[in-house]
Design a protein around this motif. Structure first.
Motif, short mmCIF file in Angstrom:
data_model
loop_
_atom_site.label_atom_id
_atom_site.label_comp_id
_atom_site.label_asym_id
_atom_site.label_seq_id
_atom_site.Cartn_x
_atom_site.Cartn_y
_atom_site.Cartn_z
N ASP A 88 0.96 -1.01 -0.59
CA ASP A 88 -0.36 -0.26 0.09
C ASP A 88 1.03 0.92 0.03
N TYR A 89 0.90 1.31 -1.01
CA TYR A 89 2.37 3.02 -1.61
C TYR A 89 2.20 3.10 -2.78
N PRO A 90 2.33 4.61 -3.29
CA PRO A 90 2.15 5.70 -2.68
C PRO A 90 0.37 5.90 -2.05
N LEU A 91 1.18 7.21 -1.78
CA LEU A 91 0.03 7.61 -0.19
C LEU A 91 0.18 8.94 -0.25
N ALA A 92 -1.52 9.63 -0.31
CA ALA A 92 -1.25 11.46 -0.52
C ALA A 92 -2.58 11.67 0.14
N TRP A 93 -2.84 12.39 1.16
CA TRP A 93 -3.91 13.07 1.80
C TRP A 93 -4.55 14.00 0.52
N ALA A 94 -5.59 14.68 0.94
CA ALA A 94 -6.58 15.45 0.81
C ALA A 94 -6.27 17.17 1.07
N ASN A 95 -6.47 17.98 0.38
CA ASN A 95 -6.11 19.21 0.69
C ASN A 95 -7.68 20.05 1.76
N HIS A 96 -8.54 19.23 1.51
CA HIS A 96 -9.32 20.12 2.22
C HIS A 96 -10.17 18.87 3.22
N SER A 97 -9.55 17.98 2.84
CA SER A 97 -10.53 16.91 4.13
C SER A 97 -9.64 15.89 4.80
N ASP A 98 -10.05 14.61 5.27
CA ASP A 98 -9.18 13.97 5.85
C ASP A 98 -9.29 12.97 4.79
N THR A 99 -9.54 12.66 4.27
CA THR A 99 -9.58 11.87 2.54
C THR A 99 -8.07 11.33 2.13
N LEU A 100 -7.59 9.82 2.39
CA LEU A 100 -6.87 10.19 1.86
C LEU A 100 -6.91 8.90 1.04
N ALA A 101 -5.88 9.05 -0.04
CA ALA A 101 -5.17 7.83 -1.40
C ALA A 101 -4.20 7.46 -1.16
N TYR A 102 -4.46 5.97 -1.66
CA TYR A 102 -3.33 5.44 -2.02
C TYR A 102 -3.36 4.55 -2.76
N ALA A 103 -2.16 3.91 -3.52
CA ALA A 103 -3.01 2.72 -4.36
C ALA A 103 -2.09 1.54 -3.72
N SER A 104 -2.94 0.35 -3.59
CA SER A 104 -2.16 -0.80 -3.14
C SER A 104 -1.84 -2.17 -4.62
N LEU A 105 -0.53 -1.90 -4.54
CA LEU A 105 -0.75 -2.81 -5.61
C LEU A 105 0.20 -3.96 -5.29
N LYS A 106 0.15 -5.32 -6.79
CA LYS A 106 0.20 -6.72 -6.51
C LYS A 106 1.31 -7.15 -7.84
N GLY A 107 2.11 -7.60 -7.41
CA GLY A 107 2.81 -7.45 -8.61
C GLY A 107 3.33 -6.51 -9.74
N GLY A 108 3.23 -5.14 -8.98
CA GLY A 108 3.57 -3.71 -9.50
C GLY A 108 2.20 -3.02 -10.15
N LEU A 109 1.45 -4.00 -10.26
CA LEU A 109 0.08 -3.21 -10.54
C LEU A 109 -0.95 -3.48 -9.95
N GLY A 110 -1.88 -2.11 -9.40
CA GLY A 110 -2.94 -2.08 -8.22
C GLY A 110 -4.16 -1.15 -8.80
N ASN A 111 -4.59 -1.03 -8.21
CA ASN A 111 -6.06 0.79 -8.10
C ASN A 111 -5.60 1.82 -6.93
N ILE A 112 -6.27 2.33 -7.15
CA ILE A 112 -5.92 4.11 -5.69
C ILE A 112 -7.22 3.81 -5.28
N TYR A 113 -7.05 3.36 -4.43
CA TYR A 113 -8.21 3.64 -3.56
C TYR A 113 -8.43 4.82 -2.54
N LEU A 114 -9.72 5.51 -2.00
CA LEU A 114 -10.01 6.90 -0.93
C LEU A 114 -10.56 6.42 0.26
N ARG A 115 -9.41 6.56 1.14
CA ARG A 115 -9.94 5.98 2.35
C ARG A 115 -10.42 7.22 3.45
N THR A 116 -11.70 7.77 3.78
CA THR A 116 -12.70 8.35 4.50
C THR A 116 -12.54 8.43 6.08
N LYS A 117 -12.73 9.87 6.47
CA LYS A 117 -12.57 9.33 8.03
C LYS A 117 -13.03 8.32 8.64
#
Length: 688
Positions: free
Chosen positions: A310-339
């Protein structure tokens, strides 16, 4: 050749290319290219002295007014642009030669003719600088192959603003909430890369060192009020999160982490004063924790899993939403995690994800990914998941957004290139003469006396070959998709090329030979696999896979397609010798020998896991690379255990992975960084 002051009224014939200064164009049998004005100044100096060496100092003095720090890097970029233009428009003939440590030379004779297409001064009264500036504006139609998501181009200013121009590589930018201060990693080429800050509001402000001299600092991020700076301290396999108080110079370590040099594995929220960081979990994967800087409390932000990172990662500018990539074998999706802990996926198909940053209004996420074998930046809508290109400049490093009245997309621009270098038995090195751009992953075929390697001379990475004593190279395989590191058979007549097409989760394997025959596709494998080599009889392929949840060495028989697991205690890469003994690099590093009926034997402990392929088996022993803070060491350990130092090179100059091969005369070919250079640049973002 006669000299003229009004050079815009003349054309120059170089081989089968026509150079038209008035239009800043190079025209050849395969098309034409418009180049930046500085690149044309470089070719004009070479045209003025065909066959003669023009020194780097001459270029810098004439074009960059003697500003050496700027000129040296800009000259590297201009030479690369020219070589690529000649290659794209005229084939494989080399036009500009390199004179090692001195300068460059034009390898063709020059014929001068009048430019009948050039407008006269009476008809067009624009100044020369305006014409040059207009010629720099790119006009391009981009066709995007990603399906099923429709991509629409986003307009950006075509010329980035340079935020750093120091000698060395500046990477991993981060900003205070007002955009005034920038933190970044600076690798000066000697010592360890450190974390620096600079005041962008003060013209000529000098960078201030934040990390300690003995710290390898990475992934900086500012606290919401800008008074503190967090970064990771990487020490080989160890990584720790450090918070530096900028006002009084005090600091504290808060936890262990997972460290990647130029990837954002650490991010400080703007609204909740919470630090999110990646760490290696107890199951072998990478997860994300949170640290509340107000009450020093820790929290678990993503679950621990053995097969996801689970990386890379970044917080939103105006909320407590965290975005991160979850990778397996070099590929994956981007996920949004709310407070409240809710998580949703953004992408409709798996992607390679190298960096993340929120748009200023949090409506989109920008991410670095692989496209046509190069790294570029896309944006994905948080509303509907639609994807559109943001930038087509190759940016393998970390991206960021600089806040302010005019927000900017910020990223490192690299001007250095990997080049194949020959390390001779007497310890001296010299670049090989067929350098057209980035050259990676060399392998030597003794039977054909050829080097096989990756090159991006044609604009994207393809497989090339060259005779060991030749000045020229030729393409032996056109790749449609993202290719992985190739493997050369023991007989030297065949190669294996893994290729991942857009949208594919796993590699397709292709077999080829050095006489440029069409590639033969093997049945597609439907599991993660990497780090390929050939079995000793050339009837099987060895590779690393996590089919059982851990990276182990497997064998794939070419005739039958049957696969078998060869290790139980981990394996990243393997080679087999004539006695059918298996030599394995484990995930924690080190080279082990496996023999039937005997316990595993650790032969070399000093090899790092990032150099999984940087070692060679030979009759005299094992040649390998050992990294230290002050040098890249090439050593030979004999089969009886004696150590011999072959060469000592500057630190971090040999490319990790698999970047070493040996010629018949025992000289070595290395893929080396050529004075690594990167500047941090910014492009204005279009606001809604």
């Amino acid at each position: 050749m006669p000299r003229h002051t009004r050079t815009s009224q003349y054309c120059y014939q170089i081989g089968h290319w026509t150079i038209t200064p008035a239009k800043l164009q190079i025209h050849g049998p395969m098309g034409q290219v418009t180049l930046p004005a500085k690149a044309f100044e470089v070719i004009k100096l070479l045209i003025a002295q065909p066959g003669e060496t023009v020194s780097r100092d001459q270029f810098v003095a004439a074009i960059w007014r003697g500003h050496k720090d700027v000129g040296d890097k800009a000259l590297n970029q201009a030479i690369w642009q020219l070589r690529r233009a000649f290659a794209d428009t005229g084939g494989d003939s080399e036009v500009i030669g390199t004179v090692a440590r001195i300068g460059y030379v034009l390898l063709h004779s020059v014929t001068e003719t009048a430019d009948h297409t050039a407008p006269t001064r009476a008809a067009h009264n624009q100044p020369w600088w305006l014409l040059a500036a207009l010629a720099l504006v790119p006009v391009a139609t981009v066709v995007w192959a990603l399906k099923p998501q429709t991509l629409q181009p986003t307009p950006l200013q075509p010329r980035p603003v340079i935020l750093s121009h120091y000698k060395g590589a500046e990477e991993t930018p981060a900003f205070t909430a007002d955009g005034r201060f920038m933190a970044f990693q600076w690798d000066k080429g000697s010592g360890l890369p450190g974390i620096y800050t600079v005041d962008l509001a003060q013209t000529g402000s000098e960078p201030r060192l934040v990390s300690a001299d003995d710290e390898f600092g990475a992934s900086p991020t500012f606290s919401p009020d800008g008074s503190q700076l967090a970064y990771t301290v990487i020490n080989d396999k160890d990584c720790r999160v450090k918070i530096q108080h900028l006002s009084d110079g005090t600091s504290q370590f808060i936890d262990n982490c997972y460290g990647r040099n130029i990837v954002n594995t650490l991010s400080w929220s703007r609204t909740g004063n919470q630090l999110a960081y990646a760490y290696r979990n107890t199951k072998g994967g990478v997860s994300i924790k949170g640290y509340n800087a107000d009450n020093a409390q820790f929290s678990q932000l993503t679950s621990e899993q053995s097969d996801f990172e689970d990386y890379p990662l970044a917080w939103a500018n105006h909320s407590d939403t965290l975005a991160y990539a979850s990778l397996k074998g070099g590929l994956g999706n981007i996920y949004l995690r709310t407070k409240n802990g809710r998580i949703r996926a953004l992408l409709k198909e798996p992607q390679a994800i190298y960096s993340l940053a929120f748009s200023p209004d949090d409506s989109h996420l920008y991410f670095g990914t692989a496209w046509h074998s190069e790294v570029t930046i896309l944006q994905v809508s948080l509303k509907d998941g639609s994807i559109s290109p943001l930038s087509f400049e190759a940016t393998p490093g970390r991206i960021a957004v600089r806040p302010g009245q005019q927000p900017q997309l910020v990223y490192p621009r690299y001007t250095s290139m990997e080049q194949l270098v020959k390390l001779q038995p007497d310890g001296t090195t010299k670049p090989l003469p067929f350098s057209y751009g980035r050259e990676l992953y060399p392998l030597y075929s003794a039977s054909a006396d050829k080097l096989v390697f990756f090159s991006n001379k044609s604009g994207s990475f393809q497989l090339w070959a060259a005779a060991a004593d030749s000045e020229f190279a030729s393409k032996i395989a056109d790749i449609s998709g993202s290719a992985y590191i190739h493997a050369l058979s023991n007989s030297g007549d065949k190669f294996l090329l893994p290729v991942k097409q857009n949208g594919d989760n796993y590699y397709s394997l292709y077999l080829g030979n050095l006489d440029e025959q069409p590639l033969q596709q093997l049945p597609q494998i439907n599991y993660p696999a990497k780090n390929f080599s050939w079995g000793i009889n050339d009837d099987s392929i060895l590779f690393s896979s996590d089919l059982n949840g851990q990276w182990q060495i497997w064998r794939h028989y070419l005739a039958t397609g049957i696969r078998e697991q060869l290790t139980l205690s981990g394996g990243l890469f393997a080679q087999e010798n004539n006695n059918h003994e298996l030599f394995v690099v484990k995930p924690d590093g080190g080279i082990w020998r496996l023999r039937t009926g005997q316990p595993a034997e650790l032969l070399i402990e000093q090899l790092s896991s990032k150099d999984w392929g940087n070692w060679l088996l030979g009759e005299d022993g094992i040649l390998y690379i050992q990294r230290t803070a002050i040098a890249d060491l090439i050593k030979l350990q004999s089969w009886t255990g004696e150590q011999q130092l072959i060469a000592s090179l500057p630190p971090r100059t040999i490319k990790p992975g698999r970047s070493i091969t040996r010629l018949a005369d025992n000289s070595l070919i290395l893929s080396m960084y050529q004075s690594k250079e990167a500047d941090i640049v910014a492009i204005d973002l279009v606001q809604p």
